[in-house]
Scaffold this motif. Structure first.
Motif, PDB file in Angstrom:
ATOM      1  N   HIS A   1       7.410  40.405  12.977  1.00 23.45           N
ATOM      2  CA  HIS A   1       7.925  39.101  12.309  1.00 23.45           C
ATOM      3  C   HIS A   1       9.344  39.253  11.916  1.00 23.45           C
ATOM      4  O   HIS A   1       9.942  38.259  11.939  1.00 23.45           O
ATOM      5  CB  HIS A   1       7.191  38.835  11.195  1.00 23.45           C
ATOM      6  CG  HIS A   1       5.772  38.278  11.205  1.00 23.45           C
ATOM      7  ND1 HIS A   1       5.570  37.359  11.831  1.00 23.45           N
ATOM      8  CD2 HIS A   1       4.634  38.846  10.940  1.00 23.45           C
ATOM      9  CE1 HIS A   1       4.037  37.065  11.799  1.00 23.45           C
ATOM     10  NE2 HIS A   1       3.744  37.973  11.341  1.00 23.45           N
ATOM     11  N   TYR A   2       9.769  40.443  11.520  1.00 23.56           N
ATOM     12  CA  TYR A   2      10.955  40.482  10.795  1.00 23.56           C
ATOM     13  C   TYR A   2      12.166  41.452  11.526  1.00 23.56           C
ATOM     14  O   TYR A   2      11.803  42.306  12.378  1.00 23.56           O
ATOM     15  CB  TYR A   2      10.834  41.075   9.590  1.00 23.56           C
ATOM     16  CG  TYR A   2       9.640  40.353   8.618  1.00 23.56           C
ATOM     17  CD1 TYR A   2       9.873  38.987   8.190  1.00 23.56           C
ATOM     18  CD2 TYR A   2       8.241  41.119   8.239  1.00 23.56           C
ATOM     19  CE1 TYR A   2       8.891  38.383   7.446  1.00 23.56           C
ATOM     20  CE2 TYR A   2       7.282  40.347   7.687  1.00 23.56           C
ATOM     21  CZ  TYR A   2       7.647  38.881   7.263  1.00 23.56           C
ATOM     22  OH  TYR A   2       6.702  38.331   6.579  1.00 23.56           O
ATOM     23  N   GLN A   3      13.380  41.326  11.154  1.00 23.77           N
ATOM     24  CA  GLN A   3      14.375  42.250  11.736  1.00 23.77           C
ATOM     25  C   GLN A   3      14.310  43.529  10.936  1.00 23.77           C
ATOM     26  O   GLN A   3      14.772  44.403  11.656  1.00 23.77           O
ATOM     27  CB  GLN A   3      15.622  41.275  11.038  1.00 23.77           C
ATOM     28  CG  GLN A   3      16.792  42.204  11.150  1.00 23.77           C
ATOM     29  CD  GLN A   3      17.523  42.778  12.391  1.00 23.77           C
ATOM     30  OE1 GLN A   3      17.109  41.921  13.309  1.00 23.77           O
ATOM     31  NE2 GLN A   3      18.199  43.804  12.541  1.00 23.77           N
ATOM     32  N   ARG A   4      13.920  43.684   9.855  1.00 23.74           N
ATOM     33  CA  ARG A   4      13.913  45.052   9.131  1.00 23.74           C
ATOM     34  C   ARG A   4      13.539  46.047  10.071  1.00 23.74           C
ATOM     35  O   ARG A   4      14.319  47.209  10.008  1.00 23.74           O
ATOM     36  CB  ARG A   4      13.105  45.057   7.894  1.00 23.74           C
ATOM     37  CG  ARG A   4      11.567  45.084   7.993  1.00 23.74           C
ATOM     38  CD  ARG A   4      11.147  45.266   6.645  1.00 23.74           C
ATOM     39  NE  ARG A   4       9.515  45.624   6.917  1.00 23.74           N
ATOM     40  CZ  ARG A   4       8.968  46.304   5.935  1.00 23.74           C
ATOM     41  NH1 ARG A   4       9.438  46.773   4.836  1.00 23.74           N
ATOM     42  NH2 ARG A   4       7.497  46.591   6.155  1.00 23.74           N
ATOM     43  N   LEU A   5      12.425  46.239  10.986  1.00 21.38           N
ATOM     44  CA  LEU A   5      12.389  47.298  11.705  1.00 21.38           C
ATOM     45  C   LEU A   5      13.286  47.550  12.877  1.00 21.38           C
ATOM     46  O   LEU A   5      13.671  48.690  13.217  1.00 21.38           O
ATOM     47  CB  LEU A   5      10.760  47.008  12.401  1.00 21.38           C
ATOM     48  CG  LEU A   5      10.383  48.128  13.499  1.00 21.38           C
ATOM     49  CD1 LEU A   5      10.124  49.610  12.725  1.00 21.38           C
ATOM     50  CD2 LEU A   5       9.139  47.790  14.057  1.00 21.38           C
ATOM     51  N   LEU A   6      13.786  46.315  13.301  1.00 19.69           N
ATOM     52  CA  LEU A   6      14.651  46.441  14.272  1.00 19.69           C
ATOM     53  C   LEU A   6      16.128  46.960  13.725  1.00 19.69           C
ATOM     54  O   LEU A   6      17.263  47.059  14.656  1.00 19.69           O
ATOM     55  CB  LEU A   6      15.014  44.821  14.891  1.00 19.69           C
ATOM     56  CG  LEU A   6      13.831  44.176  15.381  1.00 19.69           C
ATOM     57  CD1 LEU A   6      14.068  43.094  16.202  1.00 19.69           C
ATOM     58  CD2 LEU A   6      13.070  45.230  16.403  1.00 19.69           C
ATOM     59  N   ASN A   7      16.300  47.229  12.454  1.00 25.29           N
ATOM     60  CA  ASN A   7      17.541  47.875  12.016  1.00 25.29           C
ATOM     61  C   ASN A   7      17.514  49.326  12.301  1.00 25.29           C
ATOM     62  O   ASN A   7      18.508  49.945  12.317  1.00 25.29           O
ATOM     63  CB  ASN A   7      17.680  47.789  10.198  1.00 25.29           C
ATOM     64  CG  ASN A   7      17.731  46.256  10.023  1.00 25.29           C
ATOM     65  OD1 ASN A   7      18.628  45.770  10.624  1.00 25.29           O
ATOM     66  ND2 ASN A   7      17.364  45.819   8.766  1.00 25.29           N
ATOM     67  N   TYR A   8      16.138  49.698  12.625  1.00 15.53           N
ATOM     68  CA  TYR A   8      16.052  51.452  12.888  1.00 15.53           C
ATOM     69  C   TYR A   8      15.637  51.480  14.546  1.00 15.53           C
ATOM     70  O   TYR A   8      15.986  52.654  14.937  1.00 15.53           O
ATOM     71  CB  TYR A   8      14.980  51.749  11.937  1.00 15.53           C
ATOM     72  CG  TYR A   8      15.238  51.659  10.508  1.00 15.53           C
ATOM     73  CD1 TYR A   8      16.171  52.236   9.672  1.00 15.53           C
ATOM     74  CD2 TYR A   8      14.544  50.443   9.977  1.00 15.53           C
ATOM     75  CE1 TYR A   8      16.671  52.256   8.487  1.00 15.53           C
ATOM     76  CE2 TYR A   8      14.869  50.265   8.395  1.00 15.53           C
ATOM     77  CZ  TYR A   8      15.821  50.987   7.804  1.00 15.53           C
ATOM     78  OH  TYR A   8      16.234  51.105   6.631  1.00 15.53           O
ATOM     79  N   VAL A   9      14.838  50.554  15.027  1.00 11.46           N
ATOM     80  CA  VAL A   9      14.387  50.948  16.449  1.00 11.46           C
ATOM     81  C   VAL A   9      15.309  49.398  17.043  1.00 11.46           C
ATOM     82  O   VAL A   9      14.777  48.154  16.810  1.00 11.46           O
ATOM     83  CB  VAL A   9      13.033  50.425  16.634  1.00 11.46           C
ATOM     84  CG1 VAL A   9      12.743  50.605  18.082  1.00 11.46           C
ATOM     85  CG2 VAL A   9      12.213  51.610  15.721  1.00 11.46           C
ATOM     86  N   LYS A  10      16.429  49.693  17.621  1.00 15.96           N
ATOM     87  CA  LYS A  10      17.233  48.863  18.116  1.00 15.96           C
ATOM     88  C   LYS A  10      16.638  48.381  19.467  1.00 15.96           C
ATOM     89  O   LYS A  10      16.581  49.120  20.699  1.00 15.96           O
ATOM     90  CB  LYS A  10      18.723  49.764  18.344  1.00 15.96           C
ATOM     91  CG  LYS A  10      19.304  50.360  17.199  1.00 15.96           C
ATOM     92  CD  LYS A  10      19.651  49.173  16.323  1.00 15.96           C
ATOM     93  CE  LYS A  10      20.268  49.765  15.061  1.00 15.96           C
ATOM     94  NZ  LYS A  10      20.630  48.886  14.157  1.00 15.96           N
ATOM     95  N   PRO A  11      16.698  47.008  19.490  1.00 19.47           N
ATOM     96  CA  PRO A  11      16.055  46.556  20.711  1.00 19.47           C
ATOM     97  C   PRO A  11      17.114  46.195  21.826  1.00 19.47           C
ATOM     98  O   PRO A  11      18.036  45.976  21.510  1.00 19.47           O
ATOM     99  CB  PRO A  11      15.263  45.231  20.544  1.00 19.47           C
ATOM    100  CG  PRO A  11      16.235  44.882  19.491  1.00 19.47           C
ATOM    101  CD  PRO A  11      16.491  46.156  18.701  1.00 19.47           C
ATOM    102  N   ASP A  12      16.805  46.369  23.309  1.00 21.26           N
ATOM    103  CA  ASP A  12      17.596  45.791  24.212  1.00 21.26           C
ATOM    104  C   ASP A  12      17.430  44.408  24.433  1.00 21.26           C
ATOM    105  O   ASP A  12      18.477  43.464  24.678  1.00 21.26           O
ATOM    106  CB  ASP A  12      17.309  46.518  25.567  1.00 21.26           C
ATOM    107  CG  ASP A  12      17.498  48.011  25.403  1.00 21.26           C
ATOM    108  OD1 ASP A  12      18.575  48.492  25.296  1.00 21.26           O
ATOM    109  OD2 ASP A  12      16.350  48.856  25.569  1.00 21.26           O
ATOM    110  N   TYR A  13      16.202  43.587  24.299  1.00 20.25           N
ATOM    111  CA  TYR A  13      16.324  42.375  24.298  1.00 20.25           C
ATOM    112  C   TYR A  13      15.217  42.051  23.429  1.00 20.25           C
ATOM    113  O   TYR A  13      14.558  42.765  22.877  1.00 20.25           O
ATOM    114  CB  TYR A  13      15.525  42.003  25.481  1.00 20.25           C
ATOM    115  CG  TYR A  13      16.305  42.383  26.946  1.00 20.25           C
ATOM    116  CD1 TYR A  13      17.616  41.717  27.403  1.00 20.25           C
ATOM    117  CD2 TYR A  13      16.176  43.665  27.569  1.00 20.25           C
ATOM    118  CE1 TYR A  13      18.401  42.120  28.285  1.00 20.25           C
ATOM    119  CE2 TYR A  13      17.001  44.191  28.627  1.00 20.25           C
ATOM    120  CZ  TYR A  13      17.910  43.499  28.966  1.00 20.25           C
ATOM    121  OH  TYR A  13      18.740  43.975  29.921  1.00 20.25           O
ATOM    122  N   VAL A  14      15.477  40.478  22.889  1.00 22.06           N
ATOM    123  CA  VAL A  14      14.657  40.017  21.858  1.00 22.06           C
ATOM    124  C   VAL A  14      14.210  38.761  22.559  1.00 22.06           C
ATOM    125  O   VAL A  14      15.075  37.860  23.064  1.00 22.06           O
ATOM    126  CB  VAL A  14      15.315  39.768  20.463  1.00 22.06           C
ATOM    127  CG1 VAL A  14      14.542  39.078  19.706  1.00 22.06           C
ATOM    128  CG2 VAL A  14      15.930  41.106  19.945  1.00 22.06           C
TER     129      VAL A  14
END
Length: 256
Positions: free
Chosen positions: A205-218
């Protein structure tokens, strides 16, 4: 998209639950080495998509196709999909009283390696991975998820990921219920797993995990469809503007 070899792809997937269509024509290609984040509000179809692809019996794929390294996974039962290299970390891991964490993982690893597998390294690897995830060794003898906190359950899910080393990991809201320390530990476990030969589909749901696991695509999922895709910056925009911002864009595009 990059020119890397396609690892996991699904095309025009439709999913029904109790006769109601909850996913309506979703397609995605994930190449080896890539991390794709799927974001969206509650009820958008994110978890239904993951469960259906894994073969959960409550989720029926009524149309579409899905391939892991070119193999049609929709022709396989859930256990065969797992042995082929597909993994799902559940949003709500279920307790299994009577089955210890160590015995569960030993059985799973042996199933993946084959009945004649050399398991002499299992205990050593299990202790090492538990240390990496700050899981006390006593959890190895406890019944799987029985009486575990939400954070402990999520760490055990990532422990399974680390031990099985699948080709394609679908992580369904692994960040839910985690405090900041547990979130960092789980994210570190995901990052240790990820390499150029596997892939990740991260549902959140949130950005917070993506601060640590960097996605290539969203990819933004709403009303059972992918409605917007982009790079990591898209998650930041969602954090700033919310999903209403996407709804407004859809309405403007439709001329509503």
């Amino acid at each position: 998209m990059s020119s890397k070899k396609p690892l996991f792809e699904f095309k025009d997937i439709h999913v029904s639950v109790e006769g109601n269509e909850v996913v309506n024509g979703v397609s995605l290609t994930i190449n080896a080495g890539e991390t794709h984040a799927i974001m969206g509000p509650n009820g958008s179809g994110k978890s239904s998509l993951s469960n259906a692809l894994m073969g959960h019996p409550n989720y029926t794929i009524t149309k579409g196709e899905a391939f892991l390294e070119g193999k049609n996974i929709l022709e396989m039962e859930a256990d065969k999909r797992s042995r082929a290299g597909l993994f799902l970390a559940f949003q709500y891991p279920q307790p299994i009283p009577g089955v210890t964490v160590a015995n569960f993982l030993r059985t799973a690893v042996k199933s993946h390696r084959g009945k004649d597998a050399d398991m002499s390294d299992f205990r050593k690897n299990l202790k090492a991975e538990m240390d990496n995830l700050s899981i006390d060794h006593s959890f190895a003898t406890r019944y799987l998820n029985d009486g575990f906190s939400g954070g402990e359950k999520k760490r055990i899910e990532i422990l399974q990921l680390a031990m099985l080393k699948p080709k394609m990991a679908m992580l369904d809201e692994t960040d839910s219920g985690l405090d900041i320390d547990a979130l960092k530990t789980v994210a570190e476990g995901i990052n240790r797993f990820h390499n150029d030969s596997n892939g990740i589909m991260l549902v959140t749901h949130y950005q917070r995990l993506l601060n640590y696991v960097k996605p290539d695509y969203v990819h933004v999922m709403m009303h059972g469809q992918f409605v917007k895709s982009g790079g990591p910056e898209l998650a930041l925009k969602l954090e700033e503007h919310g999903y209403e911002w996407v709804e407004e864009q859809i309405s403007e595009k439709a001329g509503v």
